[in-house]
Design an enzyme around this catalytic site. Sequence first.
Site, short mmCIF file in Angstrom:
data_model
loop_
_atom_site.label_atom_id
_atom_site.label_comp_id
_atom_site.label_asym_id
_atom_site.label_seq_id
_atom_site.Cartn_x
_atom_site.Cartn_y
_atom_site.Cartn_z
N LYS A 108 0.77 -1.12 0.06
CA LYS A 108 -0.01 -0.04 0.02
C LYS A 108 0.82 1.16 -0.08
CE LYS A 108 -2.55 3.29 2.27
NZ LYS A 108 -1.80 4.44 3.13
N ASP B 33 -5.75 0.24 -0.48
CA ASP B 33 -5.96 0.29 1.08
C ASP B 33 -7.47 -0.41 1.37
OD1 ASP B 33 -8.14 2.09 0.42
OD2 ASP B 33 -6.59 3.75 1.03
#
Length: 221
Positions: A129, A147
Amino acid sequence: MRGWTEERIRDLVSRLETFREGCRVTTLAEVERESRSPFQLLVSCIISLRTKDEVTNAASRRLFQLAQTPQALAKLKPVEIAKAIYPAGFYRTKAAQLQQLASLLCAEHNGAVPANERDLLRLPGVGRKTANLVLGLGFGVPAICVDTHVHRISNRLGLVSSTSPKETEQQLARWLPRDLWIPINDLLVTFGQNRCHPTSPRCSGCPVTDLCPRVGVTRHR
DNA sequence: AAAACGGGGGC
DNA sequence: GCCCCAGTTTT
């Protein structure tokens, strides 16, 4: 992905852009306005752990008043870092992590954030991420930052059918037009924070219900 | 008092 | 893949 033509995804994106304009709290749009450096993006990502975006942004700004580069951050005392980011929670852990990261960048990367995925992923506290966010927003390299919001909503909308963020990233990469790789994160995050919540999607009045195969479904992985 | 805020690491 | 982690803010 089945059902998602180029025309349809462009329509979705266009409507999410409009939706975002009406949102008080946005995320990356705010970061972009402030022209944050790759290093600052990296720092913000670490501060954002388990912390609301408004709080993250405020904490990041306070820390950046003290240090804007790895060199400067490495020189701060952990307690100074902790004090600056205090409301974000987990401040001692994060302070230690931030300092370790800054020191490592100075020691092994000439004080710069690496601009490639492999080296980013080797940094402590940096996973897919964070690496993809830094690559995308920091360096302009097409990368899909997945995310929890992107993962959840991509599945709700049927953009993918996956059980992990990594799988979501791979499936999106397979068909999502490349010019959308970077902007899709902020669009879905803002949408997720302001309307399409994890347990209560608030489908009534949602601007994209007609594009959503799971209207009214409140339980999601 | 309880819930929300989420990603990385170790195994 | 599963479990662990760590504190503040909001309701």
